[in-house]
Design a protein around this motif. Structure first.
Motif, PDB file in Angstrom:
ATOM      1  N   TYR A  68       0.853  -1.265   0.061  1.00  0.00           N
ATOM      2  CA  TYR A  68       0.013   0.097  -0.051  1.00  0.00           C
ATOM      3  C   TYR A  68       0.679   1.304  -0.102  1.00  0.00           C
ATOM      4  N   LYS A  69       2.030   1.244  -0.458  1.00  0.00           N
ATOM      5  CA  LYS A  69       3.011   2.306  -0.582  1.00  0.00           C
ATOM      6  C   LYS A  69       2.657   2.900  -2.011  1.00  0.00           C
ATOM      7  N   PHE A  70       1.735   3.564  -2.612  1.00  0.00           N
ATOM      8  CA  PHE A  70       1.415   3.638  -3.892  1.00  0.00           C
ATOM      9  C   PHE A  70       2.490   4.833  -4.581  1.00  0.00           C
ATOM     10  N   LYS A  71       2.684   6.022  -3.797  1.00  0.00           N
ATOM     11  CA  LYS A  71       3.693   6.706  -4.600  1.00  0.00           C
ATOM     12  C   LYS A  71       5.029   6.360  -4.997  1.00  0.00           C
ATOM     13  N   GLU A  72       5.312   5.440  -3.755  1.00  0.00           N
ATOM     14  CA  GLU A  72       6.717   4.941  -4.135  1.00  0.00           C
ATOM     15  C   GLU A  72       6.775   3.886  -5.202  1.00  0.00           C
ATOM     16  N   ALA A  73       5.620   2.969  -5.173  1.00  0.00           N
ATOM     17  CA  ALA A  73       5.380   2.205  -6.297  1.00  0.00           C
ATOM     18  C   ALA A  73       5.471   3.037  -7.777  1.00  0.00           C
ATOM     19  N   ASP A  74       4.580   3.998  -7.724  1.00  0.00           N
ATOM     20  CA  ASP A  74       4.491   4.556  -9.038  1.00  0.00           C
ATOM     21  C   ASP A  74       6.114   4.942  -9.370  1.00  0.00           C
ATOM     22  N   LYS A  75       6.838   5.339  -8.625  1.00  0.00           N
ATOM     23  CA  LYS A  75       8.324   5.866  -8.985  1.00  0.00           C
ATOM     24  C   LYS A  75       9.062   4.505  -9.699  1.00  0.00           C
ATOM     25  N   GLU A  76       8.839   3.351  -9.039  1.00  0.00           N
ATOM     26  CA  GLU A  76       9.455   2.259  -9.698  1.00  0.00           C
ATOM     27  C   GLU A  76       9.171   1.672 -10.806  1.00  0.00           C
ATOM     28  N   PHE A  77       7.615   1.925 -11.075  1.00  0.00           N
ATOM     29  CA  PHE A  77       6.986   1.556 -12.211  1.00  0.00           C
ATOM     30  C   PHE A  77       7.405   2.651 -13.355  1.00  0.00           C
ATOM     31  N   GLU A  78       7.550   3.878 -13.030  1.00  0.00           N
ATOM     32  CA  GLU A  78       8.002   4.650 -14.151  1.00  0.00           C
ATOM     33  C   GLU A  78       9.403   4.627 -14.539  1.00  0.00           C
ATOM     34  N   LYS A  79      10.347   3.841 -13.562  1.00  0.00           N
ATOM     35  CA  LYS A  79      11.570   3.499 -14.137  1.00  0.00           C
ATOM     36  C   LYS A  79      11.503   2.219 -14.920  1.00  0.00           C
ATOM     37  N   SER A  80      10.541   1.346 -14.658  1.00  0.00           N
ATOM     38  CA  SER A  80      10.415   0.157 -15.504  1.00  0.00           C
ATOM     39  C   SER A  80      10.188   0.682 -17.034  1.00  0.00           C
ATOM     40  N   VAL A  81       9.096   1.379 -16.855  1.00  0.00           N
ATOM     41  CA  VAL A  81       8.622   2.020 -18.554  1.00  0.00           C
ATOM     42  C   VAL A  81       9.813   2.644 -19.173  1.00  0.00           C
ATOM     43  N   LYS A  82      10.457   3.536 -18.483  1.00  0.00           N
ATOM     44  CA  LYS A  82      11.571   4.249 -19.281  1.00  0.00           C
ATOM     45  C   LYS A  82      12.480   3.143 -19.867  1.00  0.00           C
ATOM     46  N   ALA A  83      12.726   2.105 -19.062  1.00  0.00           N
ATOM     47  CA  ALA A  83      13.788   1.222 -19.649  1.00  0.00           C
ATOM     48  C   ALA A  83      13.176   0.306 -20.795  1.00  0.00           C
ATOM     49  N   LEU A  84      11.755  -0.083 -20.679  1.00  0.00           N
ATOM     50  CA  LEU A  84      10.900  -0.587 -21.716  1.00  0.00           C
ATOM     51  C   LEU A  84      10.919   0.304 -23.028  1.00  0.00           C
TER      52      LEU A  84
END
Length: 992
Positions: free
Chosen positions: A610-626
């Motif tokens: 339930y740490k949504f803001k921190e999760a979004d930052k990691e997902f954004e890093k993943s998308v940039k790599a993709l």
């Protein structure tokens, strides 16, 4: 010994059963008759039926016994057929055929000798062959001896007594040996109960017909069971009645025969013998238990033409899952289903309890229909139509979850019903929480979409009102049916969040599931609310347990921390999984993929906590790599490396359906939503839109194209999408033409805020199983499954015309100002200054009109004048084209050319009009170019007139152009070069 059965004609005193002819070749279809059959009699030694057909000439029959021997055969010389001297208690198949083509097969079983039984026995014929009307005809034969009262009834589990069956004829009961009295109780359109008071011994026949077309529907689930020309999908309560007695008492007392169109496959809860007779599966029933009514009511009965379906089978934990999916369903539902079940196993810790009953096989049948069709749910199966509702994922997960906490294999419950306790919080609230959790984990919806959009808004609406109350004491007289589902899910969500917080993620509600499942399997200890509270205290302490007690036994307020709409982590995972199959190790691609996966896994861990803001930052890093991986072209050939890795060849020549025409030339591929945008530049039917409102800082170009099925659009932005934060793009339709009113406004989201994602296809999201939530102010359509990564500045979309027409029909029913098939529309580009306010200086709008009668390319082609020049050959080509496209406007060049749309057949030497327009075309056709046996298909717009040229350097080149154009059925945006290659037309890639 072969024997020809003779008989006599009798009056049609009985209900007729219509059998449709199976699919055969056109030559056979003209000779095969349509047969109607009435079942007349079944005893211990005889079986009689009547066929009604225009002519019995050439129809033959044979009777097969259990050893697969033909015991009777011959020509059908009479419409009344009576098979005599059969052995008691044996299975047979009657086969009718003509010219070696099967017409129908009837499996049946004779009764045991009448003097050997006590009580009664039943045999069912279920006729599924009237696929034209969708009527299912049920004939039940009964044998009785000293039975006393016989009661048959419709057992209900999910449906109310008055809906579900839709009986349109019968029930009719007739004794053909012995006598008796009957009493029929009808409830609405269904059969309630049938009471039969027979004499000492004899036989009876009971018949009724259910309408399983789509003429009636339930407001929650939609159409309740359906028979079409491709399939039958239903649960028992939607069409069958059964004797009121425990299954174990009479599991050998009755059997069924399902008669389907030739070639269909059957999948049911019943055990099927090699002769096709259906029996009660003894390993799936609970002796002397109320569970028998569940199985009578809720278990599945499916039949389908394998030509239209594909089967997928996979063992997940201890359960073998079979997915029967209609071939027109393109989404990988089999993968969704396997993954959903796998996630549930993960959360429960192990598979369901199979100690007593063998439900190790599970079936999901999916049919393709724009209407919601539901065929029930139980431990054995679920079946429904797929049409793009995101609640379909919830439904799959929900109906699977009950295999653990409900039905015959579920954990037992210790509920004090006398004190007003209800099992619903345990049965439904926990279930809905895990539906939200699993769909989030798998990326089938945005994070906690169900909780954010459905469950929590419901709870906030009822909190503090008389509609609220303790979950343990759910009262259906005071609270609505959604209460234990939605508030229950909210309560479990909160308890899971608090438990993770208190224990630093050492424990979660998963531990509760595992605890009760383990104790049930090892000690038969059932679930109870007090045990639940006690175990929460063991996991999280007394203070936490007391808080939980106040929530489920009281009405303590629940406040949730929920995510804002953001990236879809499950689709990041899907992209990673797809790329992992094709990306070579030790490459730049692989390093980027590892980086994307690492960020994704960290994000999922944070999301689950339930740490949504921190999760979004990691997902954004993943998308940039993709995103970086998707844009690579290391071999500098102009084609993205990812496309080459997936296809294994150059995308420009890819031909997925192997029809000889590369996909980039196919009409279905003209507007592939690929972010490329090239096909928009020269297309003759594309409309370019001009910005009419606000700033154009981010919008560079907008195009629209419409055919009979979709509205396609292209939006080109001034910079890549990942460089524009907090940006939304929507298509808005105002059906009354007044943008100041919102009760008629439909909004299609095209691009989402804070993300790199676009939508490929759009479907309804605000209704349950197709029942739209009219009432506004906005009706928003979106399907999260359609998202893909955008790695440039191009956003492409398509919207179903069918959807817009349905909305138009709805609003036109009460909006008198609705224009005639012309809908005011706008594209709105919204820049958000922050989470809640719009930066109006950077918000742009484009107004235009959407004409539902605007001609498609195919309509243009069919209405065009086909003009040929001098010579018999070009005229023949023109007339062949005319027949193919059903266009009668064929004219010689001397008297044609006045229409708005022209198709010119033949080069400039043969065709006068070709000569007049030749200079406008990008390719000049001569005797030498494009060359021997080669031709070209091209189009121009001259003074508002669309002119299409089909011409070659010789007659074979022109013929190739005409033949390829037939397959294209659209107006090409660029010249297409063709050749006549060894007797076949072919597209060639070069101009030389």
């Amino acid at each position: 010994m072969k024997k020809i059965v003779s008989g006599v004609m009798i009056l049609a005193l009985f209900m007729s059963v219509l059998f449709s002819v199976p699919s055969v070749s056109s030559a056979e279809a003209s000779t095969l008759p349509t047969i109607q059959v009435s079942f007349n009699e079944l005893t211990d030694t005889t079986f009689a039926f009547t066929i009604m057909v225009d002519s019995i000439s050439g129809i033959e029959y044979k009777v097969i016994d259990e050893s697969m021997r033909t015991v009777l055969s011959g020509n059908v010389d009479n419409k009344y057929i009576k098979l005599s001297n059969l052995e008691p208690g044996r299975e047979y198949i009657v086969k009718l055929y003509k010219d070696n083509n099967p017409l129908l097969e009837i499996p049946f079983k004779t009764f045991n000798s009448l003097n050997s039984i006590e009580g009664f026995r039943l045999f069912y014929f279920i006729d599924l062959t009237d696929t034209v009307t969708g009527e299912v005809k049920v004939t039940i034969f009964g044998q009785f001896r000293n039975s006393g009262e016989i009661k048959l009834k419709r057992f209900t589990y999910y449906h109310t007594l008055d809906i579900g069956m839709n009986v349109i004829e019968g029930p009719n009961i007739e004794f053909y040996k012995g006598s008796g009295k009957t009493d029929v109780e009808r409830i609405g359109s269904s059969i309630g109960s049938i009471y039969i008071y027979p004499s000492f011994e004899g036989y009876f026949r009971l018949e009724y017909t259910c309408d399983k077309s789509k003429r009636t529907a339930d407001p929650i689930h939609g159409v309740l069971g359906h028979l079409s020309n491709r399939y039958f999908i239903a649960s028992h309560e939607q069409f069958l009645i059964f004797p009121e007695m425990s299954i174990d008492e009479q599991q050998d007392w009755f059997a069924l025969s399902a008669i389907t169109p030739i070639g269909w496959k059957l999948n049911t809860w019943w055990n099927q013998s090699k002769m096709g007779i259906l029996y009660v599966p003894k390993n799936k029933v609970k002796p002397a238990s109320y569970h028998f009514f569940e199985q009578y009511a809720a278990t599945h009965f499916y039949a389908y033409n394998p030509k239209y379906f594909v089967e997928y089978k996979k063992k997940v934990a201890n359960t073998t899952i079979l997915v029967i999916k209609e071939t027109t369903i393109k989404d990988p539902w089999e993968d969704y289903i396997f993954r959903i079940y796998g996630k549930l196993v993960e959360h429960w810790g192990e598979d369901i309890d199979l100690r007593r009953y063998d439900y190790s096989n599970y079936v999901v049948m999916l049919v393709d229909d724009s209407d919601p069709i539901w065929a029930g749910e139980y431990t054995d199966a679920q079946g429904f139509s797929v049409f793009g509702d995101p609640f379909e994922f919830e439904m799959v997960a929900h109906q699977m979850f009950h295999r653990w906490n409900g039905w015959i294999t579920g954990i037992g419950v210790d509920i004090n019903y006398k004190e007003g306790e209800s099992h619903k919080f345990w049965g439904e609230g926990f279930n809905e929480f895990y539906c939200d959790k699993v769909t989030t984990e798998l990326g089938l919806t945005s994070p906690h979409w169900l909780m954010t959009e459905v469950y929590y808004p419901y709870y906030r609406k009822i909190y503090g009102t008389e509609k609220d109350g303790p979950l343990v004491y759910y009262d259906p007289k005071r609270q609505d049916s959604r209460f234990p589902y939605s508030k229950g899910a909210v309560a479990v969500y909160y308890l899971d969040m608090r438990l993770r917080e208190i224990t630093n993620n050492k424990h979660s509600i998963d531990d509760v599931l595992k605890y009760f499942l383990r104790n049930w399997k090892e000690r038969d200890q059932p679930f109870s609310y007090e045990r639940f509270i006690d175990y929460l205290e063991e996991l999280g302490g007394k203070e936490f347990a007391e808080e939980a007690r106040q929530i489920i036994y009281g009405t303590k307020e629940i406040v949730l921390d929920l995510p804002t709409p953001s990236l879809i982590p499950g689709y990041i995972n899907t992209l990673i999984e797809k790329l992992a199959r094709v990306v070579p190790d030790d490459s730049k691609y692989y390093n980027l993929l590892v980086s994307a996966n690492s960020s994704y896994l960290r994000g999922m861990e944070l999301l689950n906590n339930y740490k949504f803001k921190e999760a979004d930052k990691e997902f954004e890093k993943s998308v940039k790599a993709l995103d970086e991986l998707y844009t690579l072209d290391l071999d500098n050939d102009g084609v993205k490396d990812v496309s080459e890795l997936f296809l294994g060849l150059n995308t420009s020549s890819y031909d997925s359906n192997n029809d000889g025409i590369p996909d980039k030339y196919e009409v279905a591929k003209r507007f592939v939503i690929d972010g490329n945008g090239e096909e928009w530049d020269y297309h003759k039917m594309v409309e370019k839109l001009e910005i009419t409102l606000g700033s154009s800082e981010y919008v560079k170009d907008v195009r629209l194209y419409q055919n009979n099925n979709y509205i396609y659009g292209k939006i080109e932005l001034s910079k890549p999408v990942y460089d524009i934060e907090r940006y939304n793009i929507v298509l808005r339709l105002d059906f009354d033409g007044n943008q100041d009113t919102f009760d008629d406004t439909v909004v299609f989201p095209l691009f989402t805020e804070f993300s790199f994602w676009k939508i490929k296809a759009l479907y309804p999201s605000i209704h349950w199983r197709g029942k739209a939530g009219y009432g506004g102010p906005y009706y928003t359509w979106v399907d999260m499954r359609g998202y893909e990564v955008i790695h440039d500045n191009m956003i492409e979309f398509k919207i179903p015309i069918k959807t817009i027409r349905e909305y138009y029909e709805y609003f036109s029913s009460y909006l008198h100002t609705a224009p005639d098939n012309v809908i005011p529309a706008s594209l709105v580009f919204t820049k958000w200054a922050n989470y809640s306010s719009i930066d109006r200086s950077k918000t742009t709008g484009i107004d235009f009109s959407l004409d539902l009668h605007k001609p498609s390319e195919w309509e243009v082609i069919r209405s065009a004048e086909i003009i040929y020049g001098a010579g018999r050959i070009d005229e023949e080509y023109s007339r062949e084209l005319s027949k193919y496209i059903m266009n009668p406007k064929v004219k010689a060049d001397s008297n044609g050319g006045q229409g708005k749309y022209l198709i010119l057949v033949g080069g400039p030497l043969a065709n006068q009009l070709t000569r007049e327009y030749m200079t406008y075309f990008p390719v000049q056709v001569t005797n030498d170019f494009p060359g021997k046996g080669k031709g070209v298909i091209e189009a121009v717009v001259v003074d508002g007139k669309v002119v299409i040229l089909l011409a070659g350097s010789d007659r074979l080149g022109t013929k190739a152009a005409v033949e390829v154009f037939k397959k294209l059925s659209y107006i090409p945006s660029k010249p297409i070069f063709v050749s006549w290659n060894e007797g076949h037309p072919k597209i060639i890639e070069t101009e030389n």
